[in-house]
Design a protein around this motif. Structure first.
Motif, PDB file in Angstrom:
ATOM      1  N   VAL A 132       3.641  -4.201  -5.913  1.00 58.76           N
ATOM      2  CA  VAL A 132       2.053  -4.217  -6.162  1.00 58.76           C
ATOM      3  C   VAL A 132       1.761  -2.692  -6.133  1.00 58.76           C
ATOM      4  CG1 VAL A 132      -0.178  -5.319  -6.054  1.00 58.76           C
ATOM      5  CG2 VAL A 132       2.059  -6.661  -5.330  1.00 58.76           C
ATOM      6  N   LEU A 133       1.281  -2.225  -7.390  1.00 58.05           N
ATOM      7  CA  LEU A 133       0.707  -0.982  -7.148  1.00 58.05           C
ATOM      8  C   LEU A 133      -0.733  -0.911  -7.215  1.00 58.05           C
ATOM      9  CD1 LEU A 133       3.002   1.173  -9.480  1.00 58.05           C
ATOM     10  CD2 LEU A 133       2.887   1.158  -7.075  1.00 58.05           C
ATOM     11  N   VAL A 134      -1.578  -0.513  -6.294  1.00 62.40           N
ATOM     12  CA  VAL A 134      -2.733  -0.260  -6.128  1.00 62.40           C
ATOM     13  C   VAL A 134      -3.367   0.963  -6.464  1.00 62.40           C
ATOM     14  CG1 VAL A 134      -4.866  -0.824  -5.033  1.00 62.40           C
ATOM     15  CG2 VAL A 134      -2.915  -2.357  -4.701  1.00 62.40           C
ATOM     16  N   LYS A 135      -4.381   1.260  -7.459  1.00 60.03           N
ATOM     17  CA  LYS A 135      -4.547   2.521  -7.893  1.00 60.03           C
ATOM     18  C   LYS A 135      -5.394   3.531  -6.828  1.00 60.03           C
ATOM     19  CE  LYS A 135      -3.468   2.387 -13.000  1.00 60.03           C
ATOM     20  NZ  LYS A 135      -4.442   2.755 -14.056  1.00 60.03           N
ATOM     21  N   GLY A 136      -5.960   2.527  -6.138  1.00 62.20           N
ATOM     22  CA  GLY A 136      -7.040   3.382  -5.023  1.00 62.20           C
ATOM     23  C   GLY A 136      -7.673   2.247  -4.023  1.00 62.20           C
ATOM     24  N   SER A 137      -8.262   3.052  -2.975  1.00 62.09           N
ATOM     25  CA  SER A 137      -8.639   2.119  -1.958  1.00 62.09           C
ATOM     26  C   SER A 137      -9.841   1.284  -2.294  1.00 62.09           C
ATOM     27  CB  SER A 137      -8.913   3.105  -0.762  1.00 62.09           C
ATOM     28  OG  SER A 137      -9.269   4.213  -0.859  1.00 62.09           O
ATOM     29  N   ASN A 138     -10.458   1.552  -3.438  1.00 60.85           N
ATOM     30  CA  ASN A 138     -11.672   1.047  -3.935  1.00 60.85           C
ATOM     31  C   ASN A 138     -11.196  -0.284  -4.488  1.00 60.85           C
ATOM     32  OD1 ASN A 138     -10.488   2.585  -5.511  1.00 60.85           O
ATOM     33  ND2 ASN A 138     -12.053   2.763  -7.081  1.00 60.85           N
ATOM     34  N   TYR A 139      -9.869  -0.126  -4.943  1.00 60.89           N
ATOM     35  CA  TYR A 139      -9.431  -1.709  -5.748  1.00 60.89           C
ATOM     36  C   TYR A 139      -9.091  -2.499  -4.687  1.00 60.89           C
ATOM     37  CZ  TYR A 139      -9.870   1.657  -9.626  1.00 60.89           C
ATOM     38  OH  TYR A 139     -10.511   2.409 -10.627  1.00 60.89           O
ATOM     39  N   LEU A 140      -8.492  -2.220  -3.529  1.00 55.91           N
ATOM     40  CA  LEU A 140      -7.871  -2.760  -2.631  1.00 55.91           C
ATOM     41  C   LEU A 140      -9.184  -3.602  -1.932  1.00 55.91           C
ATOM     42  CD1 LEU A 140      -5.002  -2.947  -1.457  1.00 55.91           C
ATOM     43  CD2 LEU A 140      -5.567  -1.438   0.070  1.00 55.91           C
ATOM     44  N   GLU A 141     -10.165  -2.895  -1.878  1.00 56.31           N
ATOM     45  CA  GLU A 141     -11.426  -3.392  -1.433  1.00 56.31           C
ATOM     46  C   GLU A 141     -12.106  -4.557  -2.381  1.00 56.31           C
ATOM     47  OE1 GLU A 141     -14.504  -0.589  -0.351  1.00 56.31           O
ATOM     48  OE2 GLU A 141     -15.356  -1.900   0.902  1.00 56.31           O
ATOM     49  N   THR A 142     -12.179  -4.355  -3.596  1.00 57.15           N
ATOM     50  CA  THR A 142     -12.557  -5.452  -4.704  1.00 57.15           C
ATOM     51  C   THR A 142     -11.586  -6.508  -4.535  1.00 57.15           C
ATOM     52  OG1 THR A 142     -13.197  -3.472  -6.097  1.00 57.15           O
ATOM     53  CG2 THR A 142     -13.375  -5.628  -7.046  1.00 57.15           C
ATOM     54  N   LYS A 144      -3.928 -11.183  -0.650  1.00 51.00           N
ATOM     55  CA  LYS A 144      -3.650 -11.412   0.767  1.00 51.00           C
ATOM     56  C   LYS A 144      -3.349  -9.958   1.641  1.00 51.00           C
ATOM     57  CE  LYS A 144      -1.718 -16.053   0.928  1.00 51.00           C
ATOM     58  NZ  LYS A 144      -0.475 -16.518   0.645  1.00 51.00           N
ATOM     59  N   ILE A 145      -2.879  -9.179   1.026  1.00 47.71           N
ATOM     60  CA  ILE A 145      -2.532  -7.769   1.351  1.00 47.71           C
ATOM     61  C   ILE A 145      -3.819  -7.347   1.490  1.00 47.71           C
ATOM     62  CG2 ILE A 145      -1.426  -5.437   0.970  1.00 47.71           C
ATOM     63  CD1 ILE A 145       0.756  -7.056  -0.321  1.00 47.71           C
ATOM     64  N   SER A 146      -4.870  -7.164   0.496  1.00 45.29           N
ATOM     65  CA  SER A 146      -6.154  -6.486   0.528  1.00 45.29           C
ATOM     66  C   SER A 146      -6.848  -6.972   1.576  1.00 45.29           C
ATOM     67  CB  SER A 146      -6.573  -6.591  -0.786  1.00 45.29           C
ATOM     68  OG  SER A 146      -7.095  -8.006  -1.284  1.00 45.29           O
ATOM     69  N   ARG A 147      -6.679  -8.232   1.711  1.00 41.88           N
ATOM     70  CA  ARG A 147      -7.632  -8.812   2.933  1.00 41.88           C
ATOM     71  C   ARG A 147      -7.097  -8.349   3.953  1.00 41.88           C
ATOM     72  NH1 ARG A 147      -7.925 -15.241   0.535  1.00 41.88           N
ATOM     73  NH2 ARG A 147      -9.351 -14.612  -1.168  1.00 41.88           N
ATOM     74  N   LYS A 148      -5.986  -8.341   4.387  1.00 41.22           N
ATOM     75  CA  LYS A 148      -5.440  -7.959   5.699  1.00 41.22           C
ATOM     76  C   LYS A 148      -5.834  -6.561   6.013  1.00 41.22           C
ATOM     77  CE  LYS A 148      -1.238  -7.214   8.407  1.00 41.22           C
ATOM     78  NZ  LYS A 148       0.281  -7.410   8.661  1.00 41.22           N
ATOM     79  N   CYS A 149      -5.882  -5.823   4.925  1.00 38.64           N
ATOM     80  CA  CYS A 149      -6.109  -4.446   4.994  1.00 38.64           C
ATOM     81  C   CYS A 149      -7.461  -4.227   5.372  1.00 38.64           C
ATOM     82  CB  CYS A 149      -5.693  -3.582   3.817  1.00 38.64           C
ATOM     83  SG  CYS A 149      -5.963  -1.828   3.686  1.00 38.64           S
ATOM     84  N   LEU A 150      -8.370  -4.787   4.631  1.00 33.34           N
ATOM     85  CA  LEU A 150      -9.774  -4.964   5.031  1.00 33.34           C
ATOM     86  C   LEU A 150      -9.983  -5.349   6.212  1.00 33.34           C
ATOM     87  CD1 LEU A 150     -12.187  -3.719   3.025  1.00 33.34           C
ATOM     88  CD2 LEU A 150      -9.847  -3.811   2.181  1.00 33.34           C
ATOM     89  N   ARG A 151      -9.504  -6.328   6.878  1.00 28.77           N
ATOM     90  CA  ARG A 151      -9.576  -6.907   7.880  1.00 28.77           C
ATOM     91  C   ARG A 151      -9.362  -5.833   9.058  1.00 28.77           C
ATOM     92  NH1 ARG A 151      -7.246 -11.852   6.923  1.00 28.77           N
ATOM     93  NH2 ARG A 151      -5.358 -10.828   7.810  1.00 28.77           N
ATOM     94  N   ILE A 152      -8.453  -5.069   9.020  1.00 30.92           N
ATOM     95  CA  ILE A 152      -7.951  -3.941   9.914  1.00 30.92           C
ATOM     96  C   ILE A 152      -9.182  -2.867   9.795  1.00 30.92           C
ATOM     97  CG2 ILE A 152      -6.329  -2.266  10.101  1.00 30.92           C
ATOM     98  CD1 ILE A 152      -4.137  -4.104   9.199  1.00 30.92           C
ATOM     99  N   VAL A 153      -9.639  -2.609   8.680  1.00 36.14           N
ATOM    100  CA  VAL A 153     -10.491  -1.663   8.583  1.00 36.14           C
ATOM    101  C   VAL A 153     -11.939  -2.095   9.410  1.00 36.14           C
ATOM    102  CG1 VAL A 153     -12.305  -0.443   7.162  1.00 36.14           C
ATOM    103  CG2 VAL A 153      -9.579  -0.600   6.244  1.00 36.14           C
ATOM    104  N   TYR A 154     -12.205  -3.340   9.064  1.00 36.97           N
ATOM    105  CA  TYR A 154     -13.405  -3.726   9.805  1.00 36.97           C
ATOM    106  C   TYR A 154     -13.102  -3.775  11.368  1.00 36.97           C
ATOM    107  CZ  TYR A 154     -15.445  -4.561   5.329  1.00 36.97           C
ATOM    108  OH  TYR A 154     -16.138  -4.349   4.065  1.00 36.97           O
ATOM    109  N   GLN A 155     -12.168  -3.924  11.744  1.00 43.88           N
ATOM    110  CA  GLN A 155     -11.653  -4.256  13.210  1.00 43.88           C
ATOM    111  C   GLN A 155     -12.068  -2.883  13.740  1.00 43.88           C
ATOM    112  OE1 GLN A 155      -7.769  -5.626  13.170  1.00 43.88           O
ATOM    113  NE2 GLN A 155      -8.416  -7.795  13.144  1.00 43.88           N
ATOM    114  N   ASN A 156     -11.211  -1.745  12.968  1.00 45.51           N
ATOM    115  CA  ASN A 156     -11.404  -0.416  13.595  1.00 45.51           C
ATOM    116  C   ASN A 156     -12.829   0.041  13.399  1.00 45.51           C
ATOM    117  OD1 ASN A 156      -8.737  -0.253  14.004  1.00 45.51           O
ATOM    118  ND2 ASN A 156      -8.124   0.856  12.058  1.00 45.51           N
ATOM    119  N   ILE A 157     -13.448  -0.316  12.567  1.00 45.43           N
ATOM    120  CA  ILE A 157     -15.081   0.045  12.586  1.00 45.43           C
ATOM    121  C   ILE A 157     -15.538  -0.424  13.642  1.00 45.43           C
ATOM    122  CG2 ILE A 157     -17.192  -0.001  11.141  1.00 45.43           C
ATOM    123  CD1 ILE A 157     -15.759   0.349   8.747  1.00 45.43           C
ATOM    124  N   VAL A 158     -15.759  -1.773  14.153  1.00 43.77           N
ATOM    125  CA  VAL A 158     -16.386  -2.174  14.993  1.00 43.77           C
ATOM    126  C   VAL A 158     -16.051  -1.871  16.432  1.00 43.77           C
ATOM    127  CG1 VAL A 158     -17.044  -4.527  16.085  1.00 43.77           C
ATOM    128  CG2 VAL A 158     -17.025  -4.393  13.487  1.00 43.77           C
TER     129      VAL A 158
END
Ligand code: ADP
Ligand code: MG
Length: 628
Positions: free
Chosen positions: A308-318, A567-581
């Motif tokens: 799965v090619l995702v063209k940018g991190s903004n798309y991963l978030e959406t 699912k991949i995007s959700r996991k990635c975002l979960r990690i991002v939020y974990q790290n921020i918090v």
């Protein structure tokens, strides 16, 4: 480890050894200061230089500045108080550099992982000349050249197999581990590895236009499209760093002044300056600044490993917020490979009718056109066809041997005001008119992709609220497909503009938080792909329009990958939020402790490096998404 990392490691070890050796000596006074200055400069000279440059360029507030002020301040304080305790300042610098080293090692490693897995760039193409193989730069090969790909070599350029058969390893492109068999006449995309037989391939594209170049471009540019979370971090750092610097300054000056002037106590400058310096060390936002982009980067890498090619991190978030998935039918949920099931009401021989159809369709890239050409089965003499006009969602009109031929659905016949005979079989009906008169219809049918039903199921299980199918095909076929697959809604007989309208309607009726994804095969779907919150295209067998218009590309056209991508995007975002918090939480706690004098510089630097290492390790988890 690269050279820079090795040198850094050497500096760390040297400074640590010197510091340890010095701790056994009992020299005092200026000599002690000079001796301790050696490990300090060994480990920190580059930070001091960078901080100095930052001040010169008026970009003062970065982490180099924080570290430089804090450590120079601590040394000055030790001199002023004549305590001779320089160890702390040096240790702070040392641990900071350990953290930096670790981070550059981890970033380097994950980048290398990603480029390893994107190891699809071909180095050369073999051209056969006078019985000899000649190695050329793939850039120099012209369209229509015949290239030779030997077993074990990468296919450098997209093309069609002229001679030979083989199995291809497509795993670098699609994440699919089963080999794909190809033979004469099959289309072949660059980036696959030829495993068994020798193939002669006639190129259909230039290297720059080939799949492999497109993909590499995509991946290389992906990190330049920043997500909201990343934006948040850079804005945060811009406000945060100056804020803590001023807070530290206030901490150094105000309490002593209050003590001295207000309370009549001794000012105790040393304590408060020390606390302010500790505060600066604690405040360094490295963990955040580093781990967030790294998490996204790892997420994009992990996704591409799964095809799965995702063209940018903004798309991963959406993608992670997607709640509505809208599908195109042909080529997306169905294979787009039609078989001829019957020919009705034709006055001429059936094969003649198919010949007219295939010729008129010779310039179209629609799956229907390709299927009719396959049904015809012979080489197409393009010189027999003129005045080709494709009307998307309707069909094509052309002149074959000077006679006008129309091939398309009922809408096309209505448009040409040619009465037609409706068909009672379920299937896609291709009506034909020759020389302005109705000439019968060809019934063709398509089959759903093997994973289509499972894909819809998986989406529902992952919490998608609504699945919708939009198609230009007839209602009967559309309803049947929708029912087999268990889709929530279906709209049929739409023109491309009608699809955009439907998507607009769906966008109107949802809440802002429910993101809408459109999944299409790219052929006349470009407007919808760009209108949706996120466009997902079937990219496999090289539909250029798809790869360009979409935000996410599924390399092997498998609709099951949509749920996986989400699912991949959700996991990635979960990690991002974990790290921020985690990072902000620990930071605030330490800052409070530091301001009240409970935390010293040792604790500060351990907290900082510790948080960073944990955050980076957490970020790297995003690279491993195989087993979702
Ligand atoms: P879908 O939404 O299923 O992908 P399209 O919008 O591409 O379908 O096309 C809708 C309908 O228009 C087709 O089912 C077919 O009847 C007709 N059509 C479109 N292009 C062609 C073509 N090149 N030849 C014949 N019919 C066509
Ligand atoms: Mg389509």
């Amino acid at each position: 480890m690269n050279k820079r990392q090795k040198r850094m490691l050497a500096r760390i070890l040297l400074a640590a050894a010197l510091l340890l050796a010095l701790s056994f000596t009992s020299i005092t006074g200026w000599m002690r200061f000079v001796l301790y200055l050696v490990p300090y400069l060994v480990i920190g000279y580059d930070i001091l230089l960078k901080a100095f440059k930052g001040i010169k360029n008026r970009q003062v507030f970065d982490e180099n500045f924080l570290m430089a002020v804090a450590t120079v301040g601590a040394i000055a304080l030790a001199l002023y108080e004549q305590s001779g305790d320089y160890t702390e300042a040096i240790a702070v610098m040392l641990f900071y550099q350990v953290g930096e080293w670790f981070q550059s090692y981890a970033v380097g490693k994950s980048r290398r992982n990603i480029s390893d897995l994107m190891d699809i760039r071909p180095d050369y193409a073999n051209l056969e000349r006078d019985g000899q193989l000649e190695r050329l730069d793939p850039d120099e090969v012209e369209i229509g050249s015949v290239i030779v790909v030997q077993p074990g070599e990468k296919v450098p350029i997209d093309g069609v197999v002229l001679e030979g058969s083989s199995s291809l390893n497509t795993s670098a492109l699609t994440g699919e581990s089963l080999p794909r068999d190809v033979g004469e006449g099959d289309e072949i995309i660059s980036g696959c590895i030829n495993m068994t037989g020798l193939l002669k391939i006639k190129t259909t594209k230039e290297f720059g236009e080939s799949t492999v170049s497109k993909i590499l471009d995509l991946v290389e540019n992906a990190s330049s499209r920043k997500s909201k979370s990343e934006d948040f971090i850079s804005k945060f750092a811009r406000v945060y760093t100056p804020a803590v610097c001023y807070a530290a300054l206030a901490l150094a000056i105000l309490p002593p002044l209050v003590r001295m002037l207000g309370l009549g106590l001794p000012a105790d400058w040393g304590t408060w300056v020390y606390r302010a310096l500790t505060f600066l060390v604690i405040s360094c936002p490295c963990a955040l600044v580093i781990s967030i982009p790294l998490s996204f980067f790892a997420g994009i890498g992990g996704a591409s490993k799964a095809g799965v090619l995702v063209k940018g991190s903004n798309y991963l978030e959406t993608l992670s917020q997607t709640k509505i998935v809208v599908f195109d039918k042909t080529g997306t949920l169905t294979q787009g490979v039609f078989e001829v099931n019957g020919i009705h009401h034709s006055e001429m021989e059936n094969s003649k009718l198919v010949e007219y159809a295939a010729l008129a369709e010779s310039a179209s890239s629609h799956p229907i056109s390709r299927s009719l050409q396959r049904a015809y089965g012979r080489e197409i003499d393009r010189s027999r066809v003129t005045d080709i006009q494709e009307i998307s969602g309707n069909g094509v009109i052309a002149k074959v041997d000077g006679v006008s031929v129309a091939v398309g659905n009922g809408k096309l016949m209505d448009r040409l005001e040619i009465p037609y005979i409706p068909c009672h079989s379920v299937g896609t009906i291709i009506h034909m008119a020759i020389d302005g008169k109705y000439a019968g219809h060809i019934v063709i049918s398509d089959i759903v992709k093997p994973h289509a039903k499972q894909a819809i199921q998986a989406l529902k299980e992952s919490g998608i609220h609504k699945t919708v199918m939009l198609t230009g095909d007839a209602k009967r076929v559309a309803d049947q497909v929708a029912e087999t697959l268990g889709l929530d809604q279906v709209y049929s007989e739409l023109l491309p503009a009608g699809k955009v309208e439907k998507v607009e309607e769906l966008l109107q009726s949802r809440s802002e938080k429910e993101k809408l994804a459109f999944v299409g095969d790219g052929i006349n779907d470009a407007p919808v792909l760009s209108r949706a919150d996120i466009g997902i295209a079937m990219g496999a067998m090289g539909s250029d329009a798809a790869i360009e218009a979409a935000d996410v590309v599924l390399m092997d056209d498998d609709p099951l990958k949509i749920a996986k991508a989400i699912k991949i995007s959700r996991k990635c975002l979960r990690i991002v939020y974990q790290n921020i918090v985690f990072a902000i939480g620990v930071k605030l706690l330490c800052l409070a402790l530091g301001a009240f004098g409970i935390a010293n510089m040792w604790l500060a630097i351990f907290a900082d490096v510790g948080v960073m290492i944990l955050a980076v390790l957490n970020a790297i988890r995003a690279l491993f998404v195989k087993n979702l």
